[in-house]
Design a protein around this motif. Sequence first.
Motif: not given
Length: 409
Positions: A183-185, A190-191, A206-207, A213-214
């Motif tokens: 969810e961070p990306s 919920r963010n 967008a990274d 990596a995630m």
Amino acid sequence: MEADYRFLTVEEVPGYLASVPALAERIDADRLLSVGEIGDGNLNLVFLAKDADGRGVVVKQALPYVRMVGEGWPMTPEREKHEIQSLLAHHALVPDLVVEVLHHDEERHIIGMEDLSDHRVWRHALNDGATHDGAAAAVGRYIGAVAFGTSVFGLGRTELADAQAEAINPELCEITEDLVFTEPSVDAGRNVVLPENEPDAAALAADDVFVDAMGWAKYAFMTHGEALIHGDLHTGSVMVRAPQGSTVADSVKVFDSEFAFYGPVAFDMGATWANYVLAAARAFAMGDDERGRWALGLVDQTWQAFEDEFRARWPERRDPRVWRDSFLERRIADWRAESWLFAAAKMSRRIVGAAKVTDVQTLPEELRVGAARGVLAAARAAVRADGDRSATAFAELCGAELLRHRTEG
Ligand code: SR1
Ligand code: MG
């Protein structure tokens, strides 16, 4: 929700204590001075009872939903079994570093524990500027003992299989998989960030390097069943105590391990590193650079104590015929590198995701903007790092990003 779920209440606690011999022998339930609900976490009810002689016990009940949201987010109350299993296993390895379990009520999802009210939640102490020297090393020693003692290195084959089977914890693992890695990306609705940090959250999403990596981090979390890890080892899962007037911790206790499962050792290490970075972000934002550098120094303290503990136990490994010293060196180096990745995940989730931390959230908004931006920049830089993958290099990289992005007054 379970149809017959019965919530524990303040009014019920005295009778409950009296009815459980293992608790009644630790407190005089007929002479209670106070009973209060003290839970400040995201999930459970926690009651503290004290008697007229100053003795106390804690009873914790797993709710059938996520406390921070309410009934709209159901969650299995069976998680108390995983907390008990891991607390007992970890306590057996490092009894001085893990809260003592006194009672398990499987039917009502209640755990009775020793009273730690002469301790403080480490996050609260850090937010107040306290140091508790030795606490970071104690947590490292705990991670090292667990990494060895619950894994293939410390357990016989059947014992290991039994522990692995008992520790299967998919409901709670899925929460971590969603909230920490996805969810961070990939916002699932919920963010939340401050409006000024929306471009930072969008840049994170967008990274491609970060998202890839995630993906690797999530894969490792779901497949590397190395040890019975804590699973949620942030500074709110550690209690610390120092004698009056001292800055040195004389007691450190890990608790709240309901997310425990057989997972990657570096996930617990990365969680501690991320939380030290969040503590440093707070200090730098408030202009206390010395404190910020001190907080970043905890990264290496936890790592070194972990490594020392694991190396000290290594001679006792189950199969030294093939797990030779060269294996140890590679294992340690891999865990150190993986800790960067997991720390990056944990840093980003506390800034962008649903469950935030007071280190950053209690900063005035104008300071929070820069602190949040710095933590996200540090997470993105950490997944790009190559070359020196030491704990100190991680701390230095994060410190540089935090200082670069903090809100200047
Ligand atoms: C829905 S649970 C949110 C968070 O609280 C716990 O402390 C874990 O960190 C979890 O991710
Ligand atoms: Mg918790």
